[in-house]
Design a protein around this motif. Structure first.
Motif, PDB file in Angstrom:
ATOM      1  N   UNK A   1      58.529  81.156  69.760  1.00  0.00           N
ATOM      2  CA  UNK A   1      57.388  82.044  69.581  1.00  0.00           C
ATOM      3  C   UNK A   1      57.429  83.239  70.529  1.00  0.00           C
ATOM      4  N   UNK A   2      58.234  83.150  71.598  1.00  0.00           N
ATOM      5  CA  UNK A   2      58.259  84.247  72.565  1.00  0.00           C
ATOM      6  C   UNK A   2      59.140  85.396  72.106  1.00  0.00           C
TER       7      UNK A   2
ATOM      8  N   UNK B   1      57.338  88.305  70.457  1.00  0.00           N
ATOM      9  CA  UNK B   1      56.526  89.056  71.411  1.00  0.00           C
ATOM     10  C   UNK B   1      57.419  89.968  72.249  1.00  0.00           C
TER      11      UNK B   1
ATOM     12  N   UNK C   1      51.634  80.479  73.237  1.00  0.00           N
ATOM     13  CA  UNK C   1      52.267  81.656  72.645  1.00  0.00           C
ATOM     14  C   UNK C   1      51.449  82.925  72.726  1.00  0.00           C
ATOM     15  N   UNK C   2      51.091  83.494  71.592  1.00  0.00           N
ATOM     16  CA  UNK C   2      50.462  84.813  71.563  1.00  0.00           C
ATOM     17  C   UNK C   2      49.096  84.829  72.225  1.00  0.00           C
ATOM     18  N   UNK C   3      48.376  83.680  72.228  1.00  0.00           N
ATOM     19  CA  UNK C   3      47.050  83.682  72.836  1.00  0.00           C
ATOM     20  C   UNK C   3      47.145  83.899  74.338  1.00  0.00           C
TER      21      UNK C   3
ATOM     22  N   UNK D   1      49.709  85.256  75.908  1.00  0.00           N
ATOM     23  CA  UNK D   1      50.220  86.614  76.104  1.00  0.00           C
ATOM     24  C   UNK D   1      49.077  87.615  76.033  1.00  0.00           C
ATOM     25  N   UNK D   2      48.183  87.430  75.060  1.00  0.00           N
ATOM     26  CA  UNK D   2      47.066  88.360  74.907  1.00  0.00           C
ATOM     27  C   UNK D   2      46.097  88.294  76.070  1.00  0.00           C
TER      28      UNK D   2
ATOM     29  N   UNK E   1      38.085  81.934  74.321  1.00  0.00           N
ATOM     30  CA  UNK E   1      39.248  81.057  74.400  1.00  0.00           C
ATOM     31  C   UNK E   1      38.913  79.735  75.084  1.00  0.00           C
TER      32      UNK E   1
ATOM     33  N   UNK F   1      52.514  87.951  66.528  1.00  0.00           N
ATOM     34  CA  UNK F   1      51.468  88.904  66.884  1.00  0.00           C
ATOM     35  C   UNK F   1      52.177  90.207  67.175  1.00  0.00           C
TER      36      UNK F   1
ATOM     37  N   UNK G   1      36.938  87.629  75.866  1.00  0.00           N
ATOM     38  CA  UNK G   1      38.131  86.883  75.451  1.00  0.00           C
ATOM     39  C   UNK G   1      38.183  85.526  76.149  1.00  0.00           C
TER      40      UNK G   1
ATOM     41  N   UNK H   1      52.658  92.935  68.960  1.00  0.00           N
ATOM     42  CA  UNK H   1      52.240  93.604  70.191  1.00  0.00           C
ATOM     43  C   UNK H   1      52.590  95.083  70.177  1.00  0.00           C
TER      44      UNK H   1
ATOM     45  N   UNK I   1      43.226  93.043  69.722  1.00  0.00           N
ATOM     46  CA  UNK I   1      43.754  91.696  69.913  1.00  0.00           C
ATOM     47  C   UNK I   1      42.607  90.735  70.212  1.00  0.00           C
TER      48      UNK I   1
END
Lengths: 292, 372
Positions: free
Chosen positions: A91-92, A95, B115-117, B119-120, A276, A35, A272, A37, A227
């Motif tokens: 995965x970090x 970011x 992960x990105x979720x 973070x977002x 989620x 993603x 969001x 950022x 996002x």
């Protein structure tokens, strides 16, 4: 009632811009599982270049071209220079690299241009047109909708109807197999970044006249909303980006209109959270979407 | 390390740090108090990211939650006629409760996301919290909440300055927070967190409930960040939405990564950098013969530029951060010494993995048959 119609109109205009910006995130996520950022900060760099060109040439259109070109070039530099160092195992790491990039770009912009909000006039009138006595869209909003939808459509054609698009999709989903079949995966990945960064820069240029003005942090909220859009739509789904963009655009516009602009970020957060909680990987992220 | 040894070490360290405040002038003591406040947050963040593998971009929001919790409790206690140590402890309890609840909610969300979720979500939170604070009347909008002044207690008043007293309090709170985190890390819970980070499925098979472990990590990290926020409010006697911007959140993350992710020494180094680097850069630009307009532009931005570059270089080149680089250098020296005279000394380049890898987490989540 008139007010609601007007808010829905501006919401749709804002939503298409958000969709374009979110598409940029989706493109990069599909190609590299990162993603981006840093998308907001990168887009603002493009807009600064574009506004400088508008100042020199006096033409908004040359500024638009310059924004897109600068954004694309920055995408190239960032992919080749920074994010290729992201560890594929963690995965970090992507970011965190992107966050480093945000800090670097925003402080560089602050050093070069200062922190002031520089007003950017729109190329068309931003006074709403009355239709049957009801204020609706402004000509500028209409222009934004047309440009953003046009670009979304063009990208869709590129991906679905051309051989280049096929290679881009193949490189994103099956890098190993594609490499065996002769697709230059690294080049496709770079091209994906260039396209994504150019689209995000254009989206930011379209959004800036409706904001407070141009400043190193001008796209922060745009990024956060985009996002949310990408998550609402599913990070994998370009079609979801458009639907999510319209949803978030209308929600923020209505909340801003009735409750005030300070509560818009809260509305985005609430949306969001709800999405989620229902679907942890986004509303439109489905196996079918991933095969497309 | 046994729990008793940890406690002894913490007590010893605290005594040493308090002794050090006698060697510092008031401004340095003020900076030390700030370092202690940020240490609470960076230590919590490094445990969360390094130990449980969850990324939070929202720790400034958690500090804000703690700060507001502290300020509101302290003002309520002032209204009730309580003051002194009781009021301070009450305020700290308020900070713990508010930041703990926010952290618990975030952790519940985080247990479902990856992960990105996550973070977002935390990124959105850090944008939304100042907006909430600015629009809720009880939090006094953009001006923020002011708290009563806490001076040096009577018996000490002739011995130490106000800044020194504030540094003492800040150091004590930081010592409690960091000790708590060390006990958590070394104990059973820390083991579970590492297990979940490294292989969630294997951990679940071994009888660990991954969601519960993740929520605990988030709550613990949130409480320490909240303590940091409370200390900041104690030192500055006010809390406002503008004090906890997105930039602070990013800076905290930069600090723990630059210091060395997962290492509490790294968190301490990071907290020192957060306070000292802007000041050092400011001093350097003041010393150079630059025009005032340039200095004004460099103020603040140059320091974050250095931070950002450090972050990128470190993540790309030395994933262990400063602490990892130190350990790696020590390990290299030791190997070189032991290999001296042996044939073909080979550098064992095996720095500690800084960014937690999660091989079990499906990197393409939607493809798993159970989802979508």
């Amino acid at each position: 009632m008139d007010r609601l119609v007007f808010l829905l109109g501006t919401g749709v205009a804002r939503g298409t811009v958000l969709a374009l910006f979110a598409l940029s995130l989706v493109l990069i996520w599909r190609a590299t599982r990162i993603v981006n950022f840093a998308a907001g900060a990168m887009a603002v760099v493009g807009v600064y270049v574009g506004v400088a060109v508008i100042g020199v040439t006096g033409s908004w259109w040359w500024g638009l071209v310059a924004t897109v070109v600068a954004g694309g070039l920055l995408g190239l530099v960032v992919e080749r220079g920074v994010l290729r160092f992201a560890s594929p195992r963690s995965p970090l790491s992507g970011v965190i690299l992107a966050i480093g990039l945000v800090v670097v770009l925003q402080s560089l912009l602050g050093i070069v241009f200062g922190q002031e909000h520089e007003p950017v006039p729109p190329p068309f009138s931003d006074r709403p047109v009355q239709v049957g006595g009801v204020p609706l869209l402004s000509p500028y909003d209409l222009f934004v909708v047309v440009v953003a939808l046009g670009l979304l459509g063009a990208l869709r054609l590129l991906f679905v109807r051309t051989s280049l698009g096929l290679q881009l999709r193949a490189a994103a989903f099956e890098p190993e197999v594609s490499r065996l079949l002769g697709v230059r995966v690294a080049r496709m990945r770079t091209l994906g970044w260039v396209l994504a960064a150019a689209a995000a820069s254009l989206a930011a240029l379209l959004a800036v006249p409706n904001e407070l003005g141009l400043n190193p942090h001008a796209a922060d909220m745009l990024f956060v909303s985009a996002f949310t859009v990408a998550v609402v739509g599913g990070l994998d789904s370009p079609g979801g980006a458009l639907l999510g963009g319209l949803t978030v655009g209308v929600v923020t516009s209505v909340v801003t209109g009735y409750l005030g602009s300070t509560l818009a970020p809260v509305a985005v957060l609430a949306l969001l959270v709800v999405v989620l909680l229902v679907r942890p990987s986004g509303l439109f992220a489905q196996a079918e979407a991933r095969l497309a | 390390m046994s729990a008793r040894r940890t406690l002894l070490l913490a007590a010893g360290g605290l005594v040493l740090a308090i002794g050090a405040t006698f060697l510092l002038d008031p401004f340095r003591n003020y900076q030390l108090a700030l370092v202690a406040a940020y240490l609470c947050a960076t230590a919590g963040l490094t445990v969360l990211v390094g130990l449980s593998g969850q990324l939070s971009l929202g720790h400034a929001a958690l500090m804000a939650a703690g700060g507001y919790g502290y300020a509101l409790t302290v003002n309520a206690l002032t209204g009730a006629g309580v003051d002194g140590v009781a009021r301070f402890l009450g305020g700290v309890a308020g900070a713990v409760v508010v930041s703990g609840v926010v952290g618990l909610l975030l952790g519940l969300a985080g247990a479902r996301l990856h992960g990105p979720y996550l973070a977002g979500l935390t990124l959105t939170l850090v944008v939304a919290v100042p907006a909430v604070a600015a629009s809720v009347p009880a939090l006094q909008g953009d001006r923020g909440v002011r708290t009563a002044f806490d001076g040096v207690p009577g018996p000490l008043r002739s011995l130490i300055a106000l800044e020194q007293w504030q540094a003492w309090v800040a150091l004590a709170v930081a010592a409690v927070a960091v000790t708590g985190l060390v006990l958590l890390r070394d104990g059973r819970a820390g083991l579970r967190m590492r297990a979940v980070r490294d292989d969630e499925v294997a951990a679940a098979l071994a009888g660990i409930v991954p969601a519960r472990v993740k929520v605990l990590a988030f709550a613990a990290s949130a409480v320490t960040a909240g303590l940091g926020g409370a200390v900041l409010v104690f030192v500055t006697q006010s809390v406002s939405p503008g004090a906890f911007p997105l930039a602070l959140s990013l800076l905290l993350l930069v600090a723990v990564v630059v210091g060395g992710l997962g290492s509490l020494l790294g968190a301490a180094l990071g907290a020192v950098l957060v306070v000292l680097l802007p000041w050092l850069v400011g001093a350097a630009t003041d010393a150079l013969p630059l025009p005032a307009a340039v200095v004004q532009r460099l103020d603040g931005t140059l320091a974050s530029l250095v931070f950002g570059l450090l972050l990128i270089v470190l993540v790309a080149g030395a994933p262990g951060g400063l602490a990892g680089a130190l350990t790696a250098a020590r390990a290299r020296r030791r190997t070189r010494r032991s290999l001296r005279g042996a044939a073909a000394p080979r550098p064992t380049d095996d720095p500690p993995a800084a960014l937690p890898t999660t091989p079990s987490t499906p990197r393409e989540p939607v493809r798993t048959p159970t989802e979508g």
